[in-house]
Write an enzyme that holds these catalytic residues in place. Structure first.
Site, short mmCIF file in Angstrom:
data_model
loop_
_atom_site.label_atom_id
_atom_site.label_comp_id
_atom_site.label_asym_id
_atom_site.label_seq_id
_atom_site.Cartn_x
_atom_site.Cartn_y
_atom_site.Cartn_z
N TRP A 103 0.82 -1.22 0.00
CA TRP A 103 0.00 0.00 0.00
C TRP A 103 0.85 1.25 0.00
O TRP A 103 0.50 2.23 -0.66
CB TRP A 103 -0.98 -0.02 1.18
CG TRP A 103 -1.99 -1.12 1.07
CD1 TRP A 103 -2.14 -2.18 1.92
CD2 TRP A 103 -2.97 -1.31 0.04
NE1 TRP A 103 -3.15 -2.99 1.48
CE2 TRP A 103 -3.68 -2.49 0.33
CE3 TRP A 103 -3.31 -0.58 -1.12
CZ2 TRP A 103 -4.71 -2.97 -0.48
CZ3 TRP A 103 -4.34 -1.07 -1.92
CH2 TRP A 103 -5.02 -2.24 -1.60
N ASP A 174 -1.46 6.40 6.35
CA ASP A 174 -2.55 5.53 5.94
C ASP A 174 -2.76 4.56 7.11
O ASP A 174 -1.93 3.68 7.35
CB ASP A 174 -2.15 4.78 4.66
CG ASP A 174 -3.20 3.76 4.22
OD1 ASP A 174 -4.21 3.59 4.93
OD2 ASP A 174 -2.97 3.12 3.17
N LYS A 198 -11.98 -2.05 7.36
CA LYS A 198 -11.24 -2.93 8.25
C LYS A 198 -11.69 -2.75 9.70
O LYS A 198 -12.08 -3.70 10.35
CB LYS A 198 -9.73 -2.69 8.14
CG LYS A 198 -9.07 -3.37 6.95
CD LYS A 198 -9.15 -2.63 5.67
CE LYS A 198 -8.58 -3.35 4.49
NZ LYS A 198 -7.79 -2.50 3.61
C1 LIG Z 1 -7.24 -2.07 2.39
C2 LIG Z 1 -6.19 -1.03 2.37
C3 LIG Z 1 -6.13 -0.04 1.38
C4 LIG Z 1 -7.07 -0.02 0.20
O1 LIG Z 1 -8.24 0.58 0.50
P1 LIG Z 1 -9.32 0.92 -0.63
O2 LIG Z 1 -10.45 1.40 0.20
O3 LIG Z 1 -9.58 -0.35 -1.38
O4 LIG Z 1 -8.75 1.96 -1.50
C5 LIG Z 1 -5.13 0.91 1.48
N1 LIG Z 1 -4.25 0.91 2.48
C6 LIG Z 1 -4.26 -0.02 3.44
C7 LIG Z 1 -3.24 0.02 4.54
C8 LIG Z 1 -5.23 -1.03 3.41
O5 LIG Z 1 -5.23 -1.97 4.38
#
Ligand SMILES: *Cc1c(COP(=O)(O)O)cnc(C)c1O
Length: 363
Positions: A103, A174, A198
């Site tokens: 990511w 993030d 999540k």
């Molecule tokens: C799941 C995830 C994403 C992707 O998220 P989207 O909503 O599909 O864009 C990005 N960063 C992390 C750390 C994730 O776990």
């Protein structure tokens, strides 16, 4: 009969049962309107109250100071990979990225389409990311517009236990896969974003937490919906918000608060991860973990079994026993156990007992 599976999926992940149940009861009649929350105006009194309540819940759970705004946006964490540099990276400036997995690499690649992004550190080795870098290994630019990190690496199963010092440069994180799972000091962070699916609710809404001074410095001249300032000024109601996702987020946060909030979540995740890693370490030849020990994630445990055949059998037999969502990310294979807030200690205990049994029979 309701067949309840124990869900260890990485995302969209398990929601609290109480949240789903409460939504089921209200599906045709939201707050006495006689209408579903999916079918009412986002300008109605009932929705705007829900919206404000949800923002307030998140603010209280995170113990956010006044100088941080919370936004509820569309587009997932992936849109934030672009919105962050579009808003924060002025021409002539550069931004630092610490690459610890899939990511953060995506976030970096996206930033490069917008402006000048630079790698301050990467832990990639032979195409894999098995650890979090040490502070001494960071090659930070003191003039950077921001320093971007991924707090928990969902795919590889590593997590920043202690956030890096970036010497006055605002951190951007993030936190999609570990927000609300532990306490931390917000002060070094200029912006935090998290897709909901999540730890916050269902897919479709993304939380962005942005400090006031960062909003002030945001670039002008972007399309309206891509400007953070638009959403700050309109309380995330400039256009139709993802109403149902916000509603489910409200249910999820209400549940978390009733359990004891972030302190409770942190205690639980330490217990859950302790059970899982304890089991892995009790049979290291069978549960093969390549992640550096100090970098292990409390949210996602990633490991392999001795052969792919055993991995397939593990996933199949687990499913027969009611445990699902255990396959590793499609880019890696192997096994991944995700232990977000809605996954109980009891579920994890049952799973680890299954793991030990499977290892004994097949080891
Ligand atoms: C799941 C995830 C994403 C992707 O998220 P989207 O909503 O599909 O864009 C990005 N960063 C992390 C750390 C994730 O776990």
């Amino acid at each position: 009969m309701l067949k309840k599976m124990q869900n260890f999926g990485a995302g969209p992940a398990q929601l609290p049962f109480e949240a789903l149940q409460s939504a089921r009861e209200e599906i045709y009649n939201f707050r006495g309107t006689g209408l579903s929350v999916m079918c009412i105006s986002h300008r109605s009194k009932e929705y705007t109250e829900l919206h404000a309540e949800t923002l307030d819940l998140l603010r209280r759970l995170l113990n956010l100071p006044e100088n941080y705004n919370i936004l509820l946006l569309h587009g997932g964490a992936s849109l934030q990979f672009a919105m962050v540099p579009m808003n924060l990276l002025n021409p002539g400036n550069s931004a630092d990225y610490i690459i610890t997995g899939r990511w953060s690499l995506k976030a970096f690649n996206e930033a490069q389409t917008v402006g000048n992004a630079r790698i301050a550190a990467t832990t990639e080795q032979d195409g894999k990311f098995l650890r979090i870098p040490k502070q001494e290994a960071l090659n930070l630019d003191s003039k950077a517009a921001y320093c971007h990190i991924t707090s928990n690496n969902t795919v590889y199963g590593t997590q920043w236990r202690q956030f890096p010092g970036a010497a006055g440069v605002p951190l951007v994180a993030d936190m999609s896969s570990d927000i609300l799972s532990r306490q931390f000091d917000i002060a070094p962070f200029g912006l935090i974003y998290a897709g909901a699916q999540k730890n916050l609710g269902p897919a479709g809404v993304t939380a962005v937490i942005i400090r006031e001074d960062i909003v002030e410095k945001c670039r002008a001249g972007l399309p309206t919906l891509l400007r953070y300032r638009t959403h700050v000024e309109n309380n995330s109601l400039y256009s139709t918000p993802p109403c149902f996702a916000v509603y489910m987020m409200n249910k999820t946060l209400t549940w978390l608060q009733s359990r004891g909030g972030i302190e409770w979540a942190q205690e639980q995740s330490v217990l859950k991860a302790g059970l899982v890693y304890g089991t892995i370490d009790s049979a290291p030849e069978f549960f093969i973990s390549s992640v550096e020990e100090e970098s292990r994630s409390l949210m996602n445990a990633v490991f392999r079994l001795p052969t792919e055949e055993l991995e397939e059998a593990f996933i199949a037999v687990a499913s027969e026993n009611g445990f699902v969502g255990l396959a590793g990310h499609r880019s890696l294979g192997g096994i991944r156990i995700s232990m977000y807030n809605a996954v109980s200690v009891d579920s994890v205990r049952e799973l680890t007992s299954f793991m030990r049994d499977f290892a004994t029979k097949n080891g």
